[in-house]
Design a protein around this motif. Structure first.
Motif, PDB file in Angstrom:
ATOM      1  N   ASP A 266       0.859  -1.176   0.000  1.00 18.16           N
ATOM      2  CA  ASP A 266       0.000   0.000   0.000  1.00 18.16           C
ATOM      3  C   ASP A 266       0.901   1.234   0.000  1.00 18.16           C
ATOM      4  N   TRP A 267       1.149   1.785  -1.199  1.00 15.16           N
ATOM      5  CA  TRP A 267       2.086   2.894  -1.338  1.00 15.16           C
ATOM      6  C   TRP A 267       1.600   4.143  -0.635  1.00 15.16           C
TER       7      TRP A 267
ATOM      8  N   ARG B 223      -0.190   4.314   2.077  1.00  9.92           N
ATOM      9  CA  ARG B 223       0.034   4.131   3.512  1.00  9.92           C
ATOM     10  C   ARG B 223       1.510   4.350   3.854  1.00  9.92           C
TER      11      ARG B 223
ATOM     12  N   ARG C   4       2.178   8.031   3.758  1.00 10.98           N
ATOM     13  CA  ARG C   4       1.667   8.703   4.958  1.00 10.98           C
ATOM     14  C   ARG C   4       2.602   8.497   6.132  1.00 10.98           C
ATOM     15  N   TYR C   5       3.137   7.279   6.296  1.00 13.43           N
ATOM     16  CA  TYR C   5       4.061   7.028   7.399  1.00 13.43           C
ATOM     17  C   TYR C   5       5.355   7.817   7.244  1.00 13.43           C
TER      18      TYR C   5
END
Length: 141
Positions: free
Chosen positions: A7-8, A10, A13-14
């Protein structure tokens, strides 16, 4: 075999969250080591690349020291749930099937029920992240 999906968004976001965390740590360090708010603002505008790198390493170190105990607790929690709720009927913790070692439940998924497989996956994920943290610590020092 399960497919592995990345999940790129996600991950992005991290990484943005870590950059924001680094910025907050830098601001807190500037405020702590300055005598006034004006001095902190002046120092903040004149930061060099070396000072930003030091701030990044300090925030990474702080992040590591916060996340390691959390990952260790996560591993212990899911490992205990795997031992008590995830075993198949008739498989004890200390038996010849596990070679008298409960850690072997992580190696032999055939001894686990569907809940145990979920707990095993979460345990292995926590172990993998702890190993990555150790590698990051080694690379920093």
């Amino acid at each position: 075999m399960r497919q592995i999906n990345v999940d790129w968004f996600r991950l992005f976001r991290y990484s943005l969250l870590f950059i924001a965390f680094s910025a907050v740590v830098t601001i807190v360090m500037l405020l702590y080591f300055s005598t006034s708010l004006d001095e902190a603002l002046r120092k903040g505008l004149m930061l060099t690349l070396e000072e930003l790198e030091i701030s990044f390493e300090l925030s990474l170190t702080l992040f590591i020291y916060i996340s390691f105990p959390l990952l260790l607790f996560r591993f212990m929690y899911y490992f205990s749930k795997m031992l008590y709720r995830g075993r198949l009927e008739g498989v004890s913790m200390f038996s010849y099937k596990t070679l008298f070692n409960p850690m072997n439940f992580l190696l032999f998924p055939s001894l686990l029920n569907p809940d145990g497989l979920l707990y095993r996956r979460r345990c292995l994920l926590a172990l993998l992240l702890m190993i990555l943290i150790y590698l990051i610590i080694i690379l920093i020092t």
